[in-house]
Write a protein that holds these residues in place. Structure first.
Motif, PDB file in Angstrom:
ATOM      1  N   GLN A  96      32.006  47.944  43.789  1.00 55.02           N
ATOM      2  CA  GLN A  96      32.378  48.963  42.807  1.00 55.02           C
ATOM      3  C   GLN A  96      33.489  49.854  43.334  1.00 55.02           C
ATOM      4  N   SER A  97      33.341  50.288  44.569  1.00 60.35           N
ATOM      5  CA  SER A  97      34.347  51.176  45.175  1.00 60.35           C
ATOM      6  C   SER A  97      35.691  50.482  45.294  1.00 60.35           C
ATOM      7  N   TYR A  98      35.660  49.219  45.699  1.00 56.73           N
ATOM      8  CA  TYR A  98      36.915  48.477  45.852  1.00 56.73           C
ATOM      9  C   TYR A  98      37.614  48.319  44.498  1.00 56.73           C
ATOM     10  N   ALA A  99      36.845  47.980  43.484  1.00 59.10           N
ATOM     11  CA  ALA A  99      37.422  47.787  42.149  1.00 59.10           C
ATOM     12  C   ALA A  99      38.065  49.068  41.631  1.00 59.10           C
ATOM     13  N   GLN A 100      37.377  50.191  41.813  1.00 59.87           N
ATOM     14  CA  GLN A 100      37.879  51.466  41.291  1.00 59.87           C
ATOM     15  C   GLN A 100      39.117  51.951  42.028  1.00 59.87           C
ATOM     16  N   THR A 101      39.174  51.710  43.334  1.00 60.63           N
ATOM     17  CA  THR A 101      40.302  52.224  44.120  1.00 60.63           C
ATOM     18  C   THR A 101      41.505  51.282  44.116  1.00 60.63           C
ATOM     19  N   ASN A 102      41.322  50.043  43.646  1.00 63.58           N
ATOM     20  CA  ASN A 102      42.423  49.082  43.647  1.00 63.58           C
ATOM     21  C   ASN A 102      42.836  48.643  42.247  1.00 63.58           C
ATOM     22  N   ASP A 103      42.272  49.296  41.226  1.00 59.28           N
ATOM     23  CA  ASP A 103      42.676  49.048  39.832  1.00 59.28           C
ATOM     24  C   ASP A 103      42.550  47.578  39.444  1.00 59.28           C
ATOM     25  N   VAL A 104      41.414  46.965  39.814  1.00 63.59           N
ATOM     26  CA  VAL A 104      41.134  45.578  39.444  1.00 63.59           C
ATOM     27  C   VAL A 104      39.697  45.482  38.952  1.00 63.59           C
ATOM     28  N   ALA A 105      39.378  44.372  38.311  1.00 61.89           N
ATOM     29  CA  ALA A 105      37.994  44.066  37.947  1.00 61.89           C
ATOM     30  C   ALA A 105      37.436  43.134  39.011  1.00 61.89           C
ATOM     31  N   VAL A 106      36.219  43.392  39.458  1.00 59.35           N
ATOM     32  CA  VAL A 106      35.569  42.588  40.499  1.00 59.35           C
ATOM     33  C   VAL A 106      34.201  42.166  39.998  1.00 59.35           C
ATOM     34  N   PHE A 107      33.856  40.904  40.195  1.00 62.06           N
ATOM     35  CA  PHE A 107      32.524  40.440  39.811  1.00 62.06           C
ATOM     36  C   PHE A 107      32.152  39.225  40.652  1.00 62.06           C
ATOM     37  N   VAL A 108      30.878  38.897  40.627  1.00 62.00           N
ATOM     38  CA  VAL A 108      30.358  37.784  41.422  1.00 62.00           C
ATOM     39  C   VAL A 108      29.670  36.789  40.498  1.00 62.00           C
ATOM     40  N   LEU A 109      30.006  35.505  40.659  1.00 58.77           N
ATOM     41  CA  LEU A 109      29.375  34.428  39.892  1.00 58.77           C
ATOM     42  C   LEU A 109      28.522  33.572  40.813  1.00 58.77           C
ATOM     43  N   GLY A 110      27.435  33.026  40.267  1.00 56.24           N
ATOM     44  CA  GLY A 110      26.630  32.073  41.004  1.00 56.24           C
ATOM     45  C   GLY A 110      27.279  30.700  40.961  1.00 56.24           C
ATOM     46  N   ASN A 111      26.655  29.730  41.575  1.00 56.41           N
ATOM     47  CA  ASN A 111      27.202  28.374  41.568  1.00 56.41           C
ATOM     48  C   ASN A 111      27.246  27.766  40.169  1.00 56.41           C
ATOM     49  N   ASP A 112      26.471  28.333  39.250  1.00 55.49           N
ATOM     50  CA  ASP A 112      26.478  27.851  37.873  1.00 55.49           C
ATOM     51  C   ASP A 112      27.474  28.623  37.004  1.00 55.49           C
ATOM     52  N   ASP A 113      28.334  29.438  37.645  1.00 56.20           N
ATOM     53  CA  ASP A 113      29.363  30.226  36.947  1.00 56.20           C
ATOM     54  C   ASP A 113      28.778  31.278  36.021  1.00 56.20           C
ATOM     55  N   HIS A 114      27.587  31.761  36.324  1.00 53.59           N
ATOM     56  CA  HIS A 114      26.981  32.847  35.558  1.00 53.59           C
ATOM     57  C   HIS A 114      27.070  34.148  36.368  1.00 53.59           C
ATOM     58  N   LEU A 115      27.262  35.239  35.665  1.00 54.96           N
ATOM     59  CA  LEU A 115      27.367  36.549  36.304  1.00 54.96           C
ATOM     60  C   LEU A 115      26.112  36.892  37.105  1.00 54.96           C
ATOM     61  N   GLN A 116      26.316  37.367  38.331  1.00 54.08           N
ATOM     62  CA  GLN A 116      25.210  37.835  39.171  1.00 54.08           C
ATOM     63  C   GLN A 116      25.124  39.353  39.157  1.00 54.08           C
ATOM     64  N   THR A 117      26.196  40.004  38.735  1.00 53.87           N
ATOM     65  CA  THR A 117      26.259  41.460  38.636  1.00 53.87           C
ATOM     66  C   THR A 117      27.060  41.793  37.383  1.00 53.87           C
ATOM     67  N   GLY A 118      27.295  43.083  37.163  1.00 54.13           N
ATOM     68  CA  GLY A 118      28.206  43.459  36.095  1.00 54.13           C
ATOM     69  C   GLY A 118      29.639  43.217  36.540  1.00 54.13           C
ATOM     70  N   ILE A 119      30.599  43.493  35.656  1.00 53.39           N
ATOM     71  CA  ILE A 119      32.011  43.442  36.023  1.00 53.39           C
ATOM     72  C   ILE A 119      32.440  44.863  36.371  1.00 53.39           C
ATOM     73  N   PHE A 120      32.836  45.069  37.630  1.00 57.46           N
ATOM     74  CA  PHE A 120      33.148  46.402  38.124  1.00 57.46           C
ATOM     75  C   PHE A 120      34.635  46.691  37.974  1.00 57.46           C
ATOM     76  N   GLY A 121      34.952  47.973  37.776  1.00 55.85           N
ATOM     77  CA  GLY A 121      36.353  48.376  37.697  1.00 55.85           C
ATOM     78  C   GLY A 121      36.631  49.145  36.428  1.00 55.85           C
TER      79      GLY A 121
END
Length: 281
Positions: free
Chosen positions: A22-47
């Motif tokens: 979350q901190s990285y996304a907010q300070t670098n003006d990007v969206a950051v998220f993590v997908l599992g091996n099945d390409d499904h979201l593991q968290t929200g989309i941060f930024g």
């Protein structure tokens, strides 16, 4: 059967990894998220996302397997990198970064892509190194989910029709990177006696998860696909070479000629010698 629990890792130690992302996304003006091996979201989309942004809408979605393919349609630039857990030498998902590129030129996309690639490489090492510390502190067993054998799934694998497999692989399509890599590895090593464990290790997945993912993405179990590709190659060799049936069997990694002949007939309806001499094939 067991599987690594990526969501538990991300949420452990008072959501340390999530807060870092979350901190990285907010300070670098990007969206950051993590997908599992099945390409499904593991968290929200941060930024901080612009109002009406396509990425904002994607935050309500789960399956993002088509994101890299449709990035120009979505007016974004995007990069990802695999997350591997060194303790078990397995890929457990991927970290992704994205940024809106509204009506940008080609050079805008290239510059954004290069910047995002550098950022996602940093985030990959950040997650992997912090994960190593968390797992070392809490123990690997806290992040392993164990499953009982699914009897219905096992029976479903037995119902795979070898006779239809040769037709099915002709129109096979998948966008999952792990399965694409596995198929490429299988197709390049048809002369070997490949096992599920060998191929799953090659793409850094547990054998249990790889087996489920392969069946979901291809419609065939690993063993049926492997044999279908071997028989497909054997059909070509029988028609286009002078190799003996025994030599073809050996060249495709079959342990016994009788097993090769039995498998060939299951998939084609013909014995190898009959297939070679039949002019209708």
């Amino acid at each position: 059967m067991e599987e690594f629990d990526l969501q538990s890792l991300l949420s452990s130690n008072e959501k340390m990894l999530i807060h870092l992302l979350q901190s990285y996304a907010q300070t670098n003006d990007v969206a950051v998220f993590v997908l599992g091996n099945d390409d499904h979201l593991q968290t929200g989309i941060f930024g901080e996302l612009s109002e009406g942004s396509t990425l904002t809408k994607m935050n309500k979605m789960t399956d993002l397997s088509k994101l890299s393919v449709n990035k120009y349609k979505y007016k974004i630039e995007y990069a990802d990198a695999p997350i591997r857990i060194a303790t078990i030498n397995q890929r457990v998902g991927k970290v992704c970064v994205a940024q809106d590129v509204e009506n940008g030129s080609g050079s805008d996309h290239v510059n954004a892509m290069q910047r995002l690639q550098t950022q996602v490489t940093y985030l990959k090492y950040l997650i992997e190194n912090v994960s190593k510390l968390i797992i070392g502190n809490r123990g690997l067993d806290n992040f392993i989910v164990k499953y009982a054998m699914d009897v219905d799934e096992a029976i479903g694998d037995l119902k795979d029709s070898e006779g239809e497999a040769l037709q099915q692989i002709k129109g096979m399509s998948t966008s999952n990177e792990s399965i694409i890599s596995a198929i490429e590895f299988i197709d390049s090593n048809l002369d070997k006696r490949l096992t599920l464990d060998q191929v799953s290790n090659k793409v850094y997945l547990s054998d249990y998860y790889f087996s489920k993912l392969f069946k979901r993405e291809t419609g065939l179990s690993f063993s049926v696909y492997l044999n279908a590709r071997k028989i497909q190659k054997a059909m070509i060799l029988l028609k286009e070479s002078d190799k003996s049936v025994q030599d073809i069997s050996d060249a495709l990694g079959f342990t016994r000629l009788s097993y090769f002949s039995q498998t060939f007939k299951k998939y084609t309806g013909y014995a190898p010698t009959k297939y070679r001499t039949d002019d209708n094939n």
